[in-house]
Design a protein around this motif. Sequence first.
Motif, PDB file in Angstrom:
ATOM      1  N   TYR A  34       0.887  -1.328   0.133  1.00  0.00           N
ATOM      2  CA  TYR A  34      -0.221   0.006  -0.029  1.00  0.00           C
ATOM      3  C   TYR A  34       0.717   1.247  -0.121  1.00  0.00           C
ATOM      4  N   LEU A  35       1.892   1.429   0.829  1.00  0.00           N
ATOM      5  CA  LEU A  35       2.829   2.549   0.833  1.00  0.00           C
ATOM      6  C   LEU A  35       3.629   2.664  -0.423  1.00  0.00           C
ATOM      7  N   ASP A  36       3.789   1.700  -1.114  1.00  0.00           N
ATOM      8  CA  ASP A  36       4.414   1.878  -2.612  1.00  0.00           C
ATOM      9  C   ASP A  36       3.442   2.501  -3.351  1.00  0.00           C
ATOM     10  N   VAL A  37       2.150   2.395  -3.469  1.00  0.00           N
ATOM     11  CA  VAL A  37       1.147   2.792  -4.090  1.00  0.00           C
ATOM     12  C   VAL A  37       0.715   4.026  -4.043  1.00  0.00           C
ATOM     13  N   LYS A  38       0.681   4.266  -2.546  1.00  0.00           N
ATOM     14  CA  LYS A  38       0.452   5.771  -2.117  1.00  0.00           C
ATOM     15  C   LYS A  38       1.513   6.770  -2.348  1.00  0.00           C
ATOM     16  N   GLY A  39       2.719   6.177  -2.181  1.00  0.00           N
ATOM     17  CA  GLY A  39       3.906   6.862  -2.409  1.00  0.00           C
ATOM     18  C   GLY A  39       4.063   7.440  -3.956  1.00  0.00           C
ATOM     19  N   LYS A  40       3.533   6.652  -4.899  1.00  0.00           N
ATOM     20  CA  LYS A  40       3.597   6.794  -6.188  1.00  0.00           C
ATOM     21  C   LYS A  40       2.572   8.067  -6.400  1.00  0.00           C
ATOM     22  N   LEU A  41       1.606   7.807  -5.849  1.00  0.00           N
ATOM     23  CA  LEU A  41       0.268   8.930  -5.890  1.00  0.00           C
ATOM     24  C   LEU A  41       0.734   9.994  -5.513  1.00  0.00           C
ATOM     25  N   LEU A  42       1.368  10.474  -4.153  1.00  0.00           N
ATOM     26  CA  LEU A  42       1.819  11.516  -3.739  1.00  0.00           C
ATOM     27  C   LEU A  42       3.053  12.192  -4.055  1.00  0.00           C
ATOM     28  N   PHE A  43       4.003  11.394  -4.767  1.00  0.00           N
ATOM     29  CA  PHE A  43       5.287  11.679  -4.831  1.00  0.00           C
ATOM     30  C   PHE A  43       5.844  11.607  -6.317  1.00  0.00           C
ATOM     31  N   GLY A  44       5.058  10.954  -7.067  1.00  0.00           N
ATOM     32  CA  GLY A  44       5.353  10.600  -8.410  1.00  0.00           C
ATOM     33  C   GLY A  44       5.813   9.069  -8.661  1.00  0.00           C
ATOM     34  N   HIS A  45       5.987   8.730  -9.884  1.00  0.00           N
ATOM     35  CA  HIS A  45       6.227   7.461 -10.396  1.00  0.00           C
ATOM     36  C   HIS A  45       7.558   6.869 -10.041  1.00  0.00           C
ATOM     37  N   ARG A  46       8.550   7.853  -9.734  1.00  0.00           N
ATOM     38  CA  ARG A  46      10.006   7.560  -9.440  1.00  0.00           C
ATOM     39  C   ARG A  46       9.867   6.863  -7.920  1.00  0.00           C
ATOM     40  N   PHE A  47       9.228   7.077  -6.986  1.00  0.00           N
ATOM     41  CA  PHE A  47       9.106   6.700  -5.678  1.00  0.00           C
ATOM     42  C   PHE A  47       9.087   5.288  -5.378  1.00  0.00           C
ATOM     43  N   LYS A  48       9.784   5.108  -4.639  1.00  0.00           N
ATOM     44  CA  LYS A  48       9.948   3.478  -4.220  1.00  0.00           C
ATOM     45  C   LYS A  48      10.141   3.235  -2.675  1.00  0.00           C
ATOM     46  N   ILE A  49       9.995   2.259  -2.202  1.00  0.00           N
ATOM     47  CA  ILE A  49      10.259   1.655  -0.882  1.00  0.00           C
ATOM     48  C   ILE A  49      11.484   0.848  -1.153  1.00  0.00           C
ATOM     49  N   TYR A  50      12.529   1.454  -0.383  1.00  0.00           N
ATOM     50  CA  TYR A  50      13.808   0.679  -0.290  1.00  0.00           C
ATOM     51  C   TYR A  50      14.125  -0.239   0.730  1.00  0.00           C
ATOM     52  N   LYS A  51      14.510  -1.640   0.316  1.00  0.00           N
ATOM     53  CA  LYS A  51      14.480  -2.695   1.188  1.00  0.00           C
ATOM     54  C   LYS A  51      15.136  -2.451   2.729  1.00  0.00           C
ATOM     55  N   GLU A  52      16.310  -1.478   2.318  1.00  0.00           N
ATOM     56  CA  GLU A  52      17.149  -0.931   3.271  1.00  0.00           C
ATOM     57  C   GLU A  52      16.545  -0.333   4.474  1.00  0.00           C
ATOM     58  N   ASP A  53      15.390   0.440   3.899  1.00  0.00           N
ATOM     59  CA  ASP A  53      14.546   1.279   4.908  1.00  0.00           C
ATOM     60  C   ASP A  53      13.270   0.471   5.760  1.00  0.00           C
ATOM     61  N   VAL A  88      20.890  13.984   4.866  1.00  0.00           N
ATOM     62  CA  VAL A  88      20.075  14.638   3.697  1.00  0.00           C
ATOM     63  C   VAL A  88      19.483  13.594   2.703  1.00  0.00           C
ATOM     64  N   GLY A  89      18.335  13.872   2.137  1.00  0.00           N
ATOM     65  CA  GLY A  89      17.842  12.845   1.274  1.00  0.00           C
ATOM     66  C   GLY A  89      17.524  11.580   1.249  1.00  0.00           C
ATOM     67  N   CYS A  90      17.670  11.319   2.871  1.00  0.00           N
ATOM     68  CA  CYS A  90      17.366   9.524   3.046  1.00  0.00           C
ATOM     69  C   CYS A  90      15.789   9.242   3.006  1.00  0.00           C
ATOM     70  N   GLY A  91      14.990  10.259   3.059  1.00  0.00           N
ATOM     71  CA  GLY A  91      13.573  10.081   2.989  1.00  0.00           C
ATOM     72  C   GLY A  91      12.696  10.433   4.180  1.00  0.00           C
ATOM     73  N   GLU A 211      23.750   6.718   9.265  1.00  0.00           N
ATOM     74  CA  GLU A 211      24.470   7.850   8.802  1.00  0.00           C
ATOM     75  C   GLU A 211      24.954   7.715   7.233  1.00  0.00           C
ATOM     76  N   ASN A 212      25.131   6.455   7.089  1.00  0.00           N
ATOM     77  CA  ASN A 212      25.655   6.063   5.519  1.00  0.00           C
ATOM     78  C   ASN A 212      24.290   5.879   4.408  1.00  0.00           C
ATOM     79  N   THR A 213      23.388   6.240   4.976  1.00  0.00           N
ATOM     80  CA  THR A 213      21.984   5.850   4.051  1.00  0.00           C
ATOM     81  C   THR A 213      22.202   6.936   2.839  1.00  0.00           C
ATOM     82  N   ASN A 214      21.983   6.164   1.724  1.00  0.00           N
ATOM     83  CA  ASN A 214      22.279   6.892   0.360  1.00  0.00           C
ATOM     84  C   ASN A 214      21.250   8.185   0.318  1.00  0.00           C
ATOM     85  N   ASP A 215      21.854   9.221  -0.330  1.00  0.00           N
ATOM     86  CA  ASP A 215      20.783  10.387  -0.949  1.00  0.00           C
ATOM     87  C   ASP A 215      19.876   9.920  -1.847  1.00  0.00           C
TER      88      ASP A 215
END
Length: 218
Positions: A34-53, A88-91, A211-215
Amino acid sequence: MVNPCKLIEENIEYSIGSFNGKEVIYDFEKILIYLDVKGKLLFGHRFKIYKEDHDIILKLCHYLIKDEDNCKKNNIDINKGILLSGPVGCGKTSLMLLLKHIVPLQKPYILIPGRNIVFGFNHIGYKIIEDYGCRQFFCFDDLGVEPMGRYYGKDCNVMGEILISRHEIFIDHKIKTHATTNLNAEELEDLYGHRVRSRMRELFNLIHFDENTNDKRK
């Protein structure tokens, strides 16, 4: 009876668990879908849920659905707010905007950047501090990178004063405050002082990205 596990987006129903009329059993894998779907609706098609998160998201989900057992395992107090920290940029902002949608029956918090609040202070003065000392739920975004406030020639650490007000309303009325920040505890104390930092310990559960999470904006 409203089923809190059934969420509808663009006429499609998504299940994030099961509900027997009294108790909700959430399914984290379904929540991620659901979060992947809702995220794309809110933030655009490039949004994704990252496994490391997933670990961070799971902790935040446990908090939002008030899963006391799992919160205790992670030293999270469901009565406090969340301070979500990371580079910065970790989401951080996206997650705080997104995750409240899994609990549509709870009173939502309003997310606002700290710098916008300071700009308001510079325009209308101390009424801004009073305005944020109310019983509304807020999430202050990018706490600690806002400029110093200035009104009629006098400087004011606006967000520091607001945090003191939010602490008072938390103690008196159990009204939560959330925030995101790029800073660590020592940097926040340097910025706001020991008095505010002490109150922040009572206001917030600290959940932090590595602290090493990618931007993710790159």
